[in-house]
Design an enzyme around this catalytic site. Structure first.
Site, PDB file in Angstrom:
ATOM      1  N   ASP A 241       5.838   2.257   2.327  1.00  0.00           N
ATOM      2  CA  ASP A 241       4.902   1.158   2.556  1.00  0.00           C
ATOM      3  C   ASP A 241       4.081   1.510   3.792  1.00  0.00           C
ATOM      4  O   ASP A 241       4.595   1.532   4.912  1.00  0.00           O
ATOM      5  CB  ASP A 241       5.726  -0.127   2.790  1.00  0.00           C
ATOM      6  CG  ASP A 241       4.846  -1.359   2.968  1.00  0.00           C
ATOM      7  OD1 ASP A 241       3.656  -1.197   3.300  1.00  0.00           O
ATOM      8  OD2 ASP A 241       5.368  -2.479   2.778  1.00  0.00           O
ATOM      9  N   HIS A 242       2.840   1.780   3.576  1.00  0.00           N
ATOM     10  CA  HIS A 242       2.010   2.285   4.669  1.00  0.00           C
ATOM     11  C   HIS A 242       1.765   1.234   5.755  1.00  0.00           C
ATOM     12  O   HIS A 242       1.295   1.540   6.840  1.00  0.00           O
ATOM     13  CB  HIS A 242       0.670   2.799   4.117  1.00  0.00           C
ATOM     14  CG  HIS A 242       0.072   3.912   4.930  1.00  0.00           C
ATOM     15  ND1 HIS A 242       0.474   4.209   6.206  1.00  0.00           N
ATOM     16  CD2 HIS A 242      -0.899   4.815   4.623  1.00  0.00           C
ATOM     17  CE1 HIS A 242      -0.227   5.233   6.673  1.00  0.00           C
ATOM     18  NE2 HIS A 242      -1.058   5.620   5.733  1.00  0.00           N
ATOM     19  N   ARG A 243       2.112   0.016   5.454  1.00  0.00           N
ATOM     20  CA  ARG A 243       1.985  -1.014   6.502  1.00  0.00           C
ATOM     21  C   ARG A 243       3.078  -0.848   7.542  1.00  0.00           C
ATOM     22  O   ARG A 243       2.914  -1.195   8.707  1.00  0.00           O
ATOM     23  CB  ARG A 243       2.100  -2.425   5.889  1.00  0.00           C
ATOM     24  CG  ARG A 243       0.973  -2.764   4.929  1.00  0.00           C
ATOM     25  CD  ARG A 243       1.274  -4.063   4.194  1.00  0.00           C
ATOM     26  NE  ARG A 243       2.551  -4.014   3.487  1.00  0.00           N
ATOM     27  CZ  ARG A 243       3.110  -5.044   2.865  1.00  0.00           C
ATOM     28  NH1 ARG A 243       2.501  -6.218   2.887  1.00  0.00           N
ATOM     29  NH2 ARG A 243       4.255  -4.928   2.237  1.00  0.00           N
TER      30      ARG A 243
ATOM     31  N   PRO B  40       0.853  -1.188   0.000  1.00  0.00           N
ATOM     32  CA  PRO B  40       0.000   0.000   0.000  1.00  0.00           C
ATOM     33  C   PRO B  40       0.894   1.245   0.000  1.00  0.00           C
ATOM     34  O   PRO B  40       1.536   1.558   1.000  1.00  0.00           O
ATOM     35  CB  PRO B  40      -0.816  -0.132   1.292  1.00  0.00           C
ATOM     36  CG  PRO B  40      -0.090  -1.092   2.143  1.00  0.00           C
ATOM     37  CD  PRO B  40       0.838  -1.898   1.285  1.00  0.00           C
TER      38      PRO B  40
END
Ligand code: CAO
Length: 704
Positions: free
Chosen positions: A676-678, A500
């Site tokens: 990476d939004h995670r 994401p």
């Protein structure tokens, strides 16, 4: 006591059916109806119950063996013949072995609706026989979703005649005979129950045996017929008890796991009810799934769930407590543990079995085990339905229509039928559809490999980009992509699909940096280095990564931790005629500006000359992609997974910047940080980028 060999009963005429489980051990004392072995064919799975109680003296088969009717299973030291199971032994005693189907007389009397014929002595003529719906686990009004034969068809014994499907399972009904279909009395969409006429067949070689044949035709019995024991008083009584439990006993009732075919420790993959739920009889309570099958366990009663004793992930065996249901019964007094399987037989929702049992077993027990077997039957792949039913997103909105053979195939291939589009009648999934699905997935996977990454195609439910013949619009030319381009495209595609992405934009005032850089250029050159803005970026990023180690990490494959690296190796994207390459500057945080400048030029050259070693291209913990020499005001680079962030640098330009009292011309460098939004949240990304801008604005900060 005497010992006897227990043989495989009539299993619907199937030959060489695989034993997938042996449920008993030498020395076990078993009761009539206890499962001895479990068989599985492509049409059904079935437990083979003991025709009588006794002690197992010797087991004559092993898992993986294939057996046919009449084959030896085990040696049993029978206990008190004729005492415990009079109904079973009375018939069975007439024969030497335990294969009850040998007693034609009792079958004729007790099993008028057989679907699987006895083996007949061959005669010379032809005769027409009726073929009826076999025992389908007590299910009434089960829909025919496919008629697999037509009038005039020559078929073999065991060929599928029709496929039935209820909301809990599906089954193929095999032909009990080889012969010609003379007439069909059913059609797709009809609902049928045990004993309903499917059609008539002309069969060969048995015409001389009218007396025996008549019943045999009617006999067409199937699988799991439990009717041979209807007259048994004990059975009747026990069934009566069940009825009490279900219908008239009020108050708090225990709900226990029914006979699940002797399986122990079967996992609950779903609990479909909650405390306080009002449930109807036959509502699914829990769904079990073993490696062999999955089954919904229906409620034997109607009432309110007052207590749940299980949760998802628990493993249960027959008799384990599921919970308590408050039943508004007539008597209100009688409390009886309600075995869920008892009622299941009446639901019509079971998957019938295709084995024939003419063993004259106790009706209640037989029914219970037949029920559970029936539920086990669907080849282990009914879970899509179960999941769909309970809202699993994979199959939501799409009821899966598929026969057991297809389900078995799907299970073997690890295919989620919820993802397969059926091409059969009413969207029914056929074997060809499963095959086609697998081929499509493999092709997409191959396309996703280094050989052809750019195929923006398929797999995982991603809609395919249509293949268009562009020559219809004008002249075209096909140019093969280099191996490097394909590999790069594959990596980018993989990252794009998995990560994401969010991009944080900022600007660094590099007016002072640029002045310093220019002042140092000649000196750097004298040392063999070209001092562009890039080494400053590398230096500043390495510094920022030390301050914000989160950006110098990777997400652990299990998704619940970060792997933080204590080294700072920075990859630099290099544009080459063959494609993008990312050489890696190791320990960038420990190197001087001049060293970084030299190394980046050296690696960029190597990249352009295809001289980079594998080692020089691996191990990066962060990447910089600079398009500053080309142009642009911002862009959204794709994270070089498994890294969690990448800095995009665009072309610096002079901008008027308000200094509090006036506008000043300042050289502003656009920064684009994709992450990476995670692994990284937005606020941290903003802090990181702002910090980086500060450092680039005043590089003396790196000395602090
Ligand atoms: N703003 C303004 N000018 C810049 C600049 C920036 N951000 N970055 C570089 N420049 C200038 C340099 O100063 C140099 O000018 P001078 O010779 O007058 O000093 C000129 O642009 C050319 O620089 P360069 O390209 O020789 O060197 P570099 O260090 O900037 O870049 C490298 C090296 C290998 C990164 C570059 O050649 C390259 O391949 N970039 C493309 C990377 C890429 O394709 N990224 C996209 C990947 S997909 O995300």
């Amino acid at each position: 006591m005497s010992s006897e060999i227990i043989k495989v009963p009539d299993i619907g005429g199937s030959d060489d059916v695989e034993i997938i489980e042996i449920a008993v051990s030498v020395g076990d004392v078993i009761s009539a109806e206890d499962t001895m072995i479990t068989l599985e064919s492509d049409k059904a799975s079935m437990d083979v119950p003991a025709p009588k109680g006794g002690k197992v003296v010797k087991i004559l088969v092993k898992e993986g063996d294939t057996v046919s009717e009449g084959d030896d299973i085990l040696e049993l030291e029978a206990e008190g013949e004729g005492e415990d199971e009079p109904e079973a032994s009375s018939d069975d005693d007439a024969s030497d072995d335990a294969a009850p189907q040998d007693d034609a007389e009792s079958q004729e009397k007790d099993e008028p609706e057989k679907a699987a014929p006895k083996k007949k002595s061959s005669g010379g003529g032809k005769r027409t026989v009726e073929v009826k719906v076999p025992d389908i686990g007590g299910g009434d009004g089960v829909e025919i979703i496919e008629v697999a034969v037509s009038e005039g068809d020559e078929i073999s014994e065991e060929d599928t005649l029709i496929t039935l499907e209820s909301d809990k399972a599906s089954m193929d009904v095999p032909s009990p005979y080889s012969g010609k279909i003379v007439s069909l009395s059913i059609k797709e969409g009809d609902s049928v129950s045990e004993g309903d006429l499917i059609g008539t067949m002309e069969i060969a070689g048995e015409g001389d045996d009218t007396e025996d044949d008549a019943p045999a035709a009617d006999d067409a019995e199937a699988p799991g017929a439990d009717d041979g024991a209807d007259t048994d008083e004990d059975s009747a009584d026990e069934e009566g008890d069940d009825e009490d439990a279900d219908d008239s006993a009020g108050g708090r009732q225990e709900i226990r796991v029914p006979d699940i075919g002797g399986s122990e420790g079967v996992e609950i993959i779903e609990v479909a009810i909650s405390e306080g739920d009002e449930i109807d009889k036959e509502d699914t309570l829990i769904t079990l799934e073993s490696d062999k099958a999955s089954m919904d366990v229906p409620s034997p009663v109607k009432g309110k769930v007052v207590e749940l004793a299980v949760k998802e992930g628990d493993s249960v065996s027959e008799g384990d407590l599921i919970g308590y249901v408050e039943v508004a019964g007539q008597s209100g007094g009688k409390k009886k543990a309600a075995k869920t399987g008892g009622d299941a037989s009446k639901s019509g929702s079971k998957a019938p079995k295709s084995e024939a049992r003419k063993d004259g077993a106790k009706k209640d027990d037989a029914k219970a085990s037949a029920d559970s077997r029936a539920q086990r039957q669907p080849s282990g792949e009914p879970s899509p339905e179960a999941r769909e039913k309970h809202g699993d997103d994979k199959t939501a909105g799409a009821h899966v229509h598929a026969g057991p053979a297809v389900r078995k195939l799907a299970r073997e291939l690890g295919v989620d039928l919820g993802e397969v589009k059926g091409s059969g009648p009413k969207g029914r999934i056929l074997k060809d559809d499963v095959d086609g699905f697998v081929k499509q997935v493999m092709k997409a996977r191959k396309n996703g490999g280094a050989s052809a990454p750019a195929a923006a195609s398929g797999g995982a439910g991603i809609p395919q980009v249509p293949a268009i013949d562009f020559s219809q619009f004008g002249e075209i030319e096909e140019k093969p992509m280099s191996r490097l381009m394909k590999a790069g495209a594959n990596n980018l595609h993989r990252s794009w699909l998995n990560v994401p992405h969010v991009t944080q934009f900022d600007e660094a005032d590099i007016t002072e940096l640029e002045a310093f850089r220019k002042s140092m250029k000649a000196e750097a050159e004298s040392q063999g280095a070209k001092l562009t803005p890039l080494p400053f970026m590398i230096k500043a990023c390495a510094y920022a990564l030390r301050k914000f180690p989160q950006f110098n990490s990777s997400l652990h494959p299990d998704g619940d931790k970060l792997i933080v690296k204590h080294y700072v190796h920075i990859g630099v994207a290099v544009d080459t005629p063959d494609g993008l390459m990312v050489p890696v500057i190791r320990d960038a945080d420990k190197k001087s500006l001049i060293d970084l400048a030299k190394e980046s030029v050296e690696l960029a050259k190597k990249a352009q000359n295809k001289k980079l070693s594998r080692e020089e291209m691996s191990g990066a913990s962060f990447t910089i992609s600079s398009l500053g020499s080309i142009g642009g005001t911002a862009f959204t680079p794709i994270v070089n997974t498994p890294e969690v962030a990448i800095l995009g640098v665009s072309k610096s330009s002079m901008k008027p910047v308000w200094n509090g009292s006036e506008f000043e011309p300042r050289l502003m460098l656009p920064l684009s940080l994709s992450y990476d939004h995670r692994a990284v949240n937005g606020a941290d990304a903003a802090r990181f980028t702002a910090f980086l801008a500060q450092v680039l604005t005043d590089i003396r900060r790196m000395l602090v």
